[in-house]
Design a protein around this motif. Structure first.
Motif, PDB file in Angstrom:
ATOM      1  N   ALA A  37       0.846  -1.193   0.000  1.00 24.04           N
ATOM      2  CA  ALA A  37       0.000   0.000   0.000  1.00 24.04           C
ATOM      3  C   ALA A  37       0.884   1.246   0.000  1.00 24.04           C
ATOM      4  N   PRO A  38       0.485   2.292  -0.710  1.00 27.98           N
ATOM      5  CA  PRO A  38       1.304   3.513  -0.741  1.00 27.98           C
ATOM      6  C   PRO A  38       1.261   4.249   0.600  1.00 27.98           C
ATOM      7  N   ASP A  39       2.201   5.152   0.784  1.00 25.82           N
ATOM      8  CA  ASP A  39       2.228   5.968   1.998  1.00 25.82           C
ATOM      9  C   ASP A  39       0.982   6.849   2.045  1.00 25.82           C
ATOM     10  N   GLY A  40       0.592   7.219   3.233  1.00 18.76           N
ATOM     11  CA  GLY A  40      -0.580   8.068   3.396  1.00 18.76           C
ATOM     12  C   GLY A  40      -1.836   7.307   3.767  1.00 18.76           C
ATOM     13  N   TYR A  41      -1.756   5.976   3.819  1.00 17.53           N
ATOM     14  CA  TYR A  41      -2.881   5.139   4.237  1.00 17.53           C
ATOM     15  C   TYR A  41      -2.484   4.406   5.520  1.00 17.53           C
ATOM     16  N   ALA A  42      -3.471   4.134   6.365  1.00 17.77           N
ATOM     17  CA  ALA A  42      -3.202   3.417   7.603  1.00 17.77           C
ATOM     18  C   ALA A  42      -4.458   2.685   8.054  1.00 17.77           C
ATOM     19  N   THR A  43      -4.259   1.585   8.784  1.00 19.28           N
ATOM     20  CA  THR A  43      -5.378   0.856   9.374  1.00 19.28           C
ATOM     21  C   THR A  43      -5.823   1.594  10.643  1.00 19.28           C
ATOM     22  N   ARG A  44      -6.927   1.143  11.235  1.00 18.42           N
ATOM     23  CA  ARG A  44      -7.405   1.760  12.480  1.00 18.42           C
ATOM     24  C   ARG A  44      -6.349   1.668  13.582  1.00 18.42           C
ATOM     25  N   ARG A  45      -5.721   0.514  13.695  1.00 18.56           N
ATOM     26  CA  ARG A  45      -4.705   0.348  14.738  1.00 18.56           C
ATOM     27  C   ARG A  45      -3.501   1.249  14.496  1.00 18.56           C
ATOM     28  N   GLN A  46      -3.103   1.388  13.251  1.00 16.25           N
ATOM     29  CA  GLN A  46      -1.987   2.265  12.945  1.00 16.25           C
ATOM     30  C   GLN A  46      -2.348   3.718  13.227  1.00 16.25           C
ATOM     31  N   LEU A  47      -3.590   4.094  12.909  1.00 17.24           N
ATOM     32  CA  LEU A  47      -4.036   5.451  13.226  1.00 17.24           C
ATOM     33  C   LEU A  47      -4.014   5.672  14.734  1.00 17.24           C
ATOM     34  N   ARG A  48      -4.494   4.690  15.497  1.00 20.27           N
ATOM     35  CA  ARG A  48      -4.536   4.818  16.955  1.00 20.27           C
ATOM     36  C   ARG A  48      -3.127   4.974  17.515  1.00 20.27           C
ATOM     37  N   ALA A  49      -2.163   4.250  16.963  1.00 19.54           N
ATOM     38  CA  ALA A  49      -0.780   4.366  17.415  1.00 19.54           C
ATOM     39  C   ALA A  49      -0.223   5.765  17.154  1.00 19.54           C
ATOM     40  N   LEU A  50      -0.769   6.444  16.158  1.00 16.87           N
ATOM     41  CA  LEU A  50      -0.359   7.812  15.847  1.00 16.87           C
ATOM     42  C   LEU A  50      -1.174   8.849  16.618  1.00 16.87           C
ATOM     43  N   GLY A  51      -2.128   8.366  17.431  1.00 20.53           N
ATOM     44  CA  GLY A  51      -2.973   9.281  18.178  1.00 20.53           C
ATOM     45  C   GLY A  51      -4.100   9.855  17.347  1.00 20.53           C
ATOM     46  N   LEU A  52      -4.521   9.107  16.313  1.00 21.87           N
ATOM     47  CA  LEU A  52      -5.563   9.567  15.397  1.00 21.87           C
ATOM     48  C   LEU A  52      -6.721   8.583  15.357  1.00 21.87           C
ATOM     49  N   ARG A  53      -7.821   9.002  14.752  1.00 21.50           N
ATOM     50  CA  ARG A  53      -8.999   8.164  14.512  1.00 21.50           C
ATOM     51  C   ARG A  53      -9.501   8.457  13.115  1.00 21.50           C
ATOM     52  N   PRO A  54     -10.266   7.541  12.502  1.00 18.11           N
ATOM     53  CA  PRO A  54     -10.756   7.789  11.139  1.00 18.11           C
ATOM     54  C   PRO A  54     -11.607   9.054  11.029  1.00 18.11           C
ATOM     55  N   GLY A  55     -12.350   9.382  12.048  1.00 17.46           N
ATOM     56  CA  GLY A  55     -13.092  10.632  12.045  1.00 17.46           C
ATOM     57  C   GLY A  55     -14.255  10.673  11.077  1.00 17.46           C
ATOM     58  N   GLY A  56     -14.914   9.557  10.846  1.00 18.13           N
ATOM     59  CA  GLY A  56     -16.092   9.539   9.996  1.00 18.13           C
ATOM     60  C   GLY A  56     -15.817   9.353   8.510  1.00 18.13           C
ATOM     61  N   GLN A  57     -14.584   9.285   8.116  1.00 14.20           N
ATOM     62  CA  GLN A  57     -14.286   9.093   6.690  1.00 14.20           C
ATOM     63  C   GLN A  57     -14.568   7.655   6.274  1.00 14.20           C
ATOM     64  N   ASP A  58     -14.885   7.482   5.012  1.00 14.08           N
ATOM     65  CA  ASP A  58     -15.128   6.154   4.473  1.00 14.08           C
ATOM     66  C   ASP A  58     -13.801   5.431   4.255  1.00 14.08           C
ATOM     67  N   VAL A  59     -13.877   4.119   4.054  1.00 13.54           N
ATOM     68  CA  VAL A  59     -12.686   3.328   3.757  1.00 13.54           C
ATOM     69  C   VAL A  59     -12.117   3.822   2.429  1.00 13.54           C
ATOM     70  N   ALA A  60     -10.816   4.134   2.434  1.00 18.44           N
ATOM     71  CA  ALA A  60     -10.185   4.684   1.239  1.00 18.44           C
ATOM     72  C   ALA A  60      -9.571   3.598   0.360  1.00 18.44           C
ATOM     73  N   ALA A  61      -9.142   2.497   0.959  1.00 15.78           N
ATOM     74  CA  ALA A  61      -8.516   1.399   0.210  1.00 15.78           C
ATOM     75  C   ALA A  61      -8.525   0.167   1.097  1.00 15.78           C
ATOM     76  N   GLN A  62      -8.082  -0.933   0.532  1.00 14.95           N
ATOM     77  CA  GLN A  62      -7.939  -2.140   1.335  1.00 14.95           C
ATOM     78  C   GLN A  62      -6.715  -2.914   0.889  1.00 14.95           C
ATOM     79  N   VAL A  63      -6.182  -3.672   1.847  1.00 15.03           N
ATOM     80  CA  VAL A  63      -5.015  -4.514   1.598  1.00 15.03           C
ATOM     81  C   VAL A  63      -5.465  -5.954   1.748  1.00 15.03           C
ATOM     82  N   GLU A  64      -5.047  -6.813   0.819  1.00 18.13           N
ATOM     83  CA  GLU A  64      -5.390  -8.229   0.891  1.00 18.13           C
ATOM     84  C   GLU A  64      -4.125  -9.059   1.057  1.00 18.13           C
ATOM     85  N   ARG A  65      -4.187  -9.945   2.025  1.00 16.65           N
ATOM     86  CA  ARG A  65      -3.080 -10.872   2.258  1.00 16.65           C
ATOM     87  C   ARG A  65      -3.548 -12.253   1.822  1.00 16.65           C
ATOM     88  N   PRO A  66      -2.936 -12.820   0.786  1.00 12.02           N
ATOM     89  CA  PRO A  66      -3.383 -14.135   0.307  1.00 12.02           C
ATOM     90  C   PRO A  66      -3.072 -15.242   1.317  1.00 12.02           C
TER      91      PRO A  66
END
Length: 112
Positions: A12-41
């Motif tokens: 995934a490119p820079d500038g995207y983060a999961t909920r847990r990654q946002l929380r580690a940065l002291g952030l929350r999604p804040g009502g925004q929709d899902v911008a992308a998804q990552v799939e692990r086969p």
């Protein structure tokens, strides 16, 4: 509804983060929709999916108020009170027992 971009695991490119990654940065999604998804086969199963949010649109985490701290302390204290003997067990009572170990196993406590 527009389809969200799908990226492979760890690509995934820079500038995207999961909920847990946002929380580690002291952030929350804040009502925004899902911008992308990552799939692990995975073998013989459907892939694991992680939803990504835009970091630049994320909002700071709301601070805990004194009332929220008090409510949390009260809820945690209630989890330690045995419903049978009404004493503080000194630990969180497991839901599988539903009571403290002294009440759940009275014969073993007398033998010891």
């Amino acid at each position: 509804m527009a389809a969200v971009p799908v990226y492979r695991w760890r690509l995934a490119p820079d500038g995207y983060a999961t909920r847990r990654q946002l929380r580690a940065l002291g952030l929350r999604p804040g009502g925004q929709d899902v911008a992308a998804q990552v799939e692990r086969p995975r073998r013989r199963r459907e892939p694991l999916v992680a939803y990504l949010y835009r970091v630049d649109r994320a909002k700071p985490v709301r601070p805990m108020t004194p009332a929220k701290w008090a409510a949390l302390a009260k809820a945690n204290a209630a989890r330690r009170i045995c419903p049978e003997c009404r004493r503080d067990a000194g630990y969180v009572i497991p839901p599988s027992l539903g009571m403290c170990a002294t009440c759940a196993f009275p014969d073993e406590q007398r033998a010891a």
